[in-house]
Write a protein that holds these residues in place. Sequence first.
Motif, short mmCIF file in Angstrom:
data_model
loop_
_atom_site.label_atom_id
_atom_site.label_comp_id
_atom_site.label_asym_id
_atom_site.label_seq_id
_atom_site.Cartn_x
_atom_site.Cartn_y
_atom_site.Cartn_z
N ARG A 267 0.83 -1.22 0.00
CA ARG A 267 0.00 0.00 0.00
C ARG A 267 0.86 1.26 0.00
N GLY B 267 2.45 2.04 -3.35
CA GLY B 267 1.57 2.21 -4.50
C GLY B 267 1.48 1.01 -5.42
N VAL C 280 0.15 -3.26 -6.13
CA VAL C 280 -1.05 -4.08 -5.96
C VAL C 280 -0.61 -5.51 -5.66
N THR D 74 -2.30 -9.44 -5.21
CA THR D 74 -3.51 -10.24 -5.43
C THR D 74 -3.25 -11.70 -5.09
N GLN E 156 -9.34 -2.92 -12.54
CA GLN E 156 -9.47 -3.55 -11.23
C GLN E 156 -9.50 -5.07 -11.38
N ALA F 132 -12.63 -8.41 -7.14
CA ALA F 132 -12.55 -7.92 -5.76
C ALA F 132 -12.05 -8.99 -4.80
N ASP G 87 -4.28 -2.68 -2.51
CA ASP G 87 -4.19 -1.86 -3.72
C ASP G 87 -3.72 -0.47 -3.31
N ARG H 217 -2.77 1.86 -5.24
CA ARG H 217 -3.03 2.89 -6.25
C ARG H 217 -4.11 3.86 -5.78
N ARG H 218 -4.91 3.42 -4.81
CA ARG H 218 -6.05 4.25 -4.41
C ARG H 218 -5.60 5.35 -3.45
#
Length: 332
Positions: free
Chosen positions: A95, A98, A100, A102, A320, A323, A329, A331-332
């Motif tokens: 986080r 920046g 992601v 998964t 995206q 979910a 993530d 990037r948010r």
Amino acid sequence: MSSARRVVVTQRFFDEKTIAYLQSQGCEVIIAELPAGKGDGDVPVETLLRWLDGAAGWIVGHARVTRELLTALPQLRVVSRRGVGYERVDVAAIRDLGRVATIAAGGNDATVADQAIGMMLALGRRFREGQANVAQGSLAIPLGTDLYRKTVGVVGVGRIGASVLKRLRAFDAEILIHAPRRDEALMQSGDLQYVDMPTLLALSDYVTLHAPLTAETRFMIRDQTIRLMKPSAFLINTARGGLVEDRHLLEALKSQRLAGAGLDVFMSESDPSYADVTRELAALPNVIAQPHSGASTREGLDRTNWVAAQCVVAVLDGAQPPAQCVVADGRR
């Protein structure tokens, strides 16, 4: 080809269909050459850095994804686990930097559930001991026990635990569940009940673990909790090493305080000081031991490869991922 679409895979058994999919999305795919008998979790950081230099996507197995590693790889945008556990990923660093991270949610549920049921059957019917007798020229029959209509305790009912429940119903099992939250939809399906952990351990003929490894679940099975179990009970762990204190389990099996264990994961995977304990466990006739292979069937790996690759492409496209696959993530 631009390194902005370079994807490095540090896993074996990455299928041609998934490679072709990544290439069709403009990705350059590099499959790392792992040392014989080793996984990416055994590879030195210096080697990982060399493999990942310039990569935008990383499909990873059990390597530790640390803040230091991520900082040294500024172009790396997405870390996609071909699996569902992520305790070796520094989520805060993902986080903060920046990136992601998964997981391949839904890819290996059925595969691991099949293994858990297979271990129950193999232990109850004493397959290992029977084969040893035949190999020694004896047809002596080791008297086993059924899974049919037995009480089975399921600890954790996420995707894999829920898949185990479906299979257990075919055996007319009485199912006990211990989980942090009650799933009301699951309750409506009937034939199961939520109980506290001591009750589950005391009543179950088979206990199967499907919980994540957290500070709260670490060593949930240790000397004190093993003593709550029936001496005739079997323990199955296809989830994570660290849920079970393997030294305590070894002692319980050697002293016949448990009937047997099916183990696909071990403390020695993260703590080398347990290596001798793992070897002793695997040598016992009432233990089925596997090398963390619960998700490793052709079909299971094809599914997890595909999910992991789709997550990588989504991030590289600025979209995206599903979910249920997103761990973090930044990037948010």
